[in-house]
Motif scaffolding. Structure first.
Motif, short mmCIF file in Angstrom:
data_model
loop_
_atom_site.label_atom_id
_atom_site.label_comp_id
_atom_site.label_asym_id
_atom_site.label_seq_id
_atom_site.Cartn_x
_atom_site.Cartn_y
_atom_site.Cartn_z
N LYS A 117 2.56 1.66 -3.47
CA LYS A 117 1.65 2.19 -4.48
C LYS A 117 1.32 3.66 -4.23
O LYS A 117 1.19 4.46 -5.16
CB LYS A 117 0.36 1.36 -4.51
CG LYS A 117 0.56 -0.10 -4.87
CD LYS A 117 1.07 -0.28 -6.29
CE LYS A 117 -0.05 -0.17 -7.30
NZ LYS A 117 0.41 -0.49 -8.68
N TYR A 118 1.19 4.03 -2.95
CA TYR A 118 0.87 5.43 -2.61
C TYR A 118 1.99 6.36 -3.06
O TYR A 118 1.73 7.47 -3.53
CB TYR A 118 0.66 5.54 -1.10
CG TYR A 118 0.33 6.93 -0.64
CD1 TYR A 118 -0.97 7.43 -0.75
CD2 TYR A 118 1.32 7.76 -0.09
CE1 TYR A 118 -1.28 8.72 -0.34
CE2 TYR A 118 1.02 9.05 0.33
CZ TYR A 118 -0.28 9.53 0.20
OH TYR A 118 -0.59 10.81 0.60
N PHE A 119 3.24 5.90 -2.93
CA PHE A 119 4.38 6.71 -3.34
C PHE A 119 4.73 6.48 -4.81
O PHE A 119 5.83 6.83 -5.25
CB PHE A 119 5.59 6.41 -2.46
CG PHE A 119 5.43 6.84 -1.03
CD1 PHE A 119 4.99 8.13 -0.72
CD2 PHE A 119 5.69 5.96 0.01
CE1 PHE A 119 4.84 8.53 0.60
CE2 PHE A 119 5.54 6.34 1.34
CZ PHE A 119 5.11 7.64 1.63
N LYS A 120 3.78 5.86 -5.56
CA LYS A 120 3.93 5.63 -7.00
C LYS A 120 5.19 4.82 -7.33
O LYS A 120 5.95 5.12 -8.25
CB LYS A 120 3.93 6.96 -7.76
CG LYS A 120 2.60 7.71 -7.64
CD LYS A 120 2.62 9.02 -8.40
CE LYS A 120 1.24 9.65 -8.44
NZ LYS A 120 0.61 9.82 -7.12
N ILE A 140 0.82 -1.22 0.00
CA ILE A 140 0.00 0.00 0.00
C ILE A 140 0.85 1.27 0.00
O ILE A 140 0.64 2.16 -0.84
CB ILE A 140 -0.99 -0.03 1.18
CG1 ILE A 140 -2.04 -1.12 0.94
CG2 ILE A 140 -1.67 1.33 1.36
CD1 ILE A 140 -2.97 -1.35 2.11
N PRO A 141 1.85 1.43 0.89
CA PRO A 141 2.67 2.65 0.80
C PRO A 141 3.50 2.71 -0.47
O PRO A 141 3.75 3.80 -0.99
CB PRO A 141 3.56 2.57 2.05
CG PRO A 141 3.53 1.16 2.48
CD PRO A 141 2.20 0.63 2.07
N LYS A 184 13.17 6.84 -5.01
CA LYS A 184 12.33 7.53 -4.04
C LYS A 184 13.17 8.08 -2.89
O LYS A 184 14.24 7.55 -2.57
CB LYS A 184 11.28 6.57 -3.48
CG LYS A 184 10.39 5.95 -4.55
CD LYS A 184 9.61 7.01 -5.32
CE LYS A 184 8.78 6.38 -6.42
NZ LYS A 184 8.04 7.39 -7.19
N GLN A 229 10.56 7.91 2.27
CA GLN A 229 9.49 7.12 1.66
C GLN A 229 9.86 5.63 1.65
O GLN A 229 9.02 4.77 1.93
CB GLN A 229 9.21 7.61 0.24
CG GLN A 229 8.57 8.98 0.19
CD GLN A 229 8.20 9.40 -1.23
OE1 GLN A 229 8.33 8.61 -2.18
NE2 GLN A 229 7.74 10.64 -1.37
N ILE A 266 7.93 2.43 3.44
CA ILE A 266 7.57 1.21 2.71
C ILE A 266 8.10 -0.03 3.43
O ILE A 266 7.40 -1.03 3.60
CB ILE A 266 8.12 1.26 1.27
CG1 ILE A 266 7.39 2.34 0.46
CG2 ILE A 266 7.96 -0.10 0.58
CD1 ILE A 266 8.00 2.62 -0.90
N TRP A 322 9.80 5.54 -11.19
CA TRP A 322 8.85 4.66 -10.51
C TRP A 322 9.53 3.53 -9.73
O TRP A 322 8.88 2.66 -9.19
CB TRP A 322 7.86 4.04 -11.51
CG TRP A 322 8.45 3.70 -12.85
CD1 TRP A 322 8.40 4.47 -13.98
CD2 TRP A 322 9.17 2.52 -13.20
NE1 TRP A 322 9.05 3.85 -15.03
CE2 TRP A 322 9.54 2.64 -14.57
CE3 TRP A 322 9.55 1.37 -12.51
CZ2 TRP A 322 10.25 1.66 -15.25
CZ3 TRP A 322 10.27 0.40 -13.18
CH2 TRP A 322 10.61 0.55 -14.54
#
Length: 438
Positions: A30-33, A27-28, A97, A101, A105, A92
């Protein structure tokens, strides 16, 4: 059928824990792309039982039920996909990142494990309350076997404190004694402190702690088995046995000990009936069982909680379980205790499952195991979440990331450590099975 039920319960618990743990990373990310290439329940060594690609991610189920994983693009993990790391970083990818971030994750899995345990304990306390035997309610003291004697305890001792801390629950005493260094007891009217030796703990672990510590009770009869010698001799419900052949047997364990030594012998049973003494005659059968059932003292109490009160108590329970698991490592890594021989893998855990479907056990075990997974995963061992967190904290503090070579070597070292631990765990499982047939 019983084994099937045990296996299904184990797979259910592991599946829920693995999926939620990996969602904590997914989830994190995907949230941080960040691109997640694979999301797997269990390991897909060579092949998968099921897989389906949705968007950029392949979702699947492997055949080896030892955990699961998410494969995040641009990250050196257990897959050792170093080819991807040779190309230019893409926006990505994990490596592109910010460090904070990436830290979120990597901490996502253990965070979910902790909150899951907190939630389960909260709901169990709200629905079922907390049932236990208060440590100060054992007016007749403890009952121990030969294993307990090797620890330095004696039947009749009253436990006052373990490592100087008073125990609220007798039901926690077994684990507290195993993890402790000393126990303070009241014995023959005197308060003494008994050191808990590693050798004594080894004896406990050799029998997996079975029945070495219980509580002593008066020999009061709850029921008499129809047709057996006790009924024929006139023993009645409520009788309190005080002596056999003139030998004082105020407690159940003393009475049972005398009976076991008296097969095919005539005995004189002295009982108190409504406060009045009475003498009964009988002959003990060859099997040394006369047909009486102990009247159990109702020592258990239940603390009930409102939903609001269950939330902080659930948190306290989670921290308590975590603390005890951390303390277990001191025992496990002390080779004198032999505790490492009792560490269980999947086979051993399946054997721990109840043979009948039991939701209360499932939820309690899931909460405990969720805390255990959180603790293990946060250890600073490369190849675990804690290893990635260790390198990320180094990057945040120093301002520069470790080289890819360092990360690759770290993963290899971590993998070797984990494989060694797994070999010990599976070896224990297999050896414990073999011992049953020797």
């Amino acid at each position: 059928m019983e084994l099937f039920i045990q296996i299904v319960q184990f797979i259910l618990i592991i599946s829920v824990l693995v999926i939620l743990h990996e969602l904590g990373h997914f989830i994190p990310a995907k949230y941080f792309k960040t691109k997640v290439e694979k999301f797997y329940l269990f390991f897909d060594v060579k092949f998968s039982l099921f897989k389906k690609k949705i968007g950029d991610t392949v979702y699947g189920i492997g055949w080896l039920p030892l955990g699961g994983y998410v494969k995040i693009a641009g990250m050196i993990d257990e897959s050792m996909d170093t080819e991807q790391m040779k190309s230019e970083p893409q926006p990505w990818e994990f490596r592109s990142k910010p460090a904070w971030q990436r830290l979120i994750i990597m901490l996502g899995g253990v965070t979910v494990n902790f909150f899951l345990a907190w939630f389960i304990y909260t709901m169990l306390l709200f629905n079922n309350g907390d049932t236990y035997i208060p440590a100060d309610s054992l007016k007749h003291g403890i009952l121990i076997d030969s294993i307990g004697e090797q620890l330095g305890l004696k039947t009749g001792d009253k436990i006052l404190a373990i490592d100087g801390k008073k125990s609220k629950k007798f039901t926690d005493a077994v684990l507290d004694i195993i993890l402790g260094d000393e126990v303070t007891v009241k014995r023959d009217g005197k308060e003494i402190t008994v050191p808990l030796s590693a050798e004594g703990k080894e004896a406990v672990f050799s029998t997996q702690g079975r029945n070495f510590l219980g509580y002593r009770q008066k020999a009061t009869i709850d029921s008499v088995v129809s047709g057996m010698v006790a009924e024929k001799a006139g023993v009645l419900k409520g009788d309190e046995i005080v002596a056999v052949n003139g030998q004082k047997t105020a407690y159940w364990n003393e009475f049972v000990g005398v009976i076991k030594k008296s097969p095919e012998k005539e005995i004189e049973l002295e009982v108190l009936r409504n406060g009045q003494p009475k003498t009964l005659q009988m002959t003990v059968p060859e099997e040394a069982a006369i047909g009486v059932v102990l009247s159990r003292e109702d020592l258990f109490v239940t603390d009930n909680y409102s939903f609001g009160a269950a939330i902080p108590e659930g948190f306290n329970k989670t921290i308590e379980v975590l603390t005890k698991q951390i303390r277990q490592f001191k025992v496990i890594f002390n080779t004198k205790t032999g505790a490492y021989k009792q560490v269980k893998g999947p086979i051993g855990i399946v054997e721990m499952m109840p043979k009948q479907w039991n939701w209360t056990f499932i939820w309690n075990f899931m909460a405990m195991f969720s805390v255990w997974l959180a603790f293990l995963n946060i250890l600073p061992i490369p190849a675990l979440d804690g290893g990635h967190v260790m390198f990320l904290l180094y990057e945040i503090i120093s301002g520069r990331p470790p080289s890819e070579k360092v990360l690759e070597k770290g993963q290899i070292i971590g993998f070797v450590i984990l494989m060694g631990l797994m070999a010990i765990v599976f070896g224990n499982d297999i050896w414990n099975i073999i011992k049953k047939f020797i």
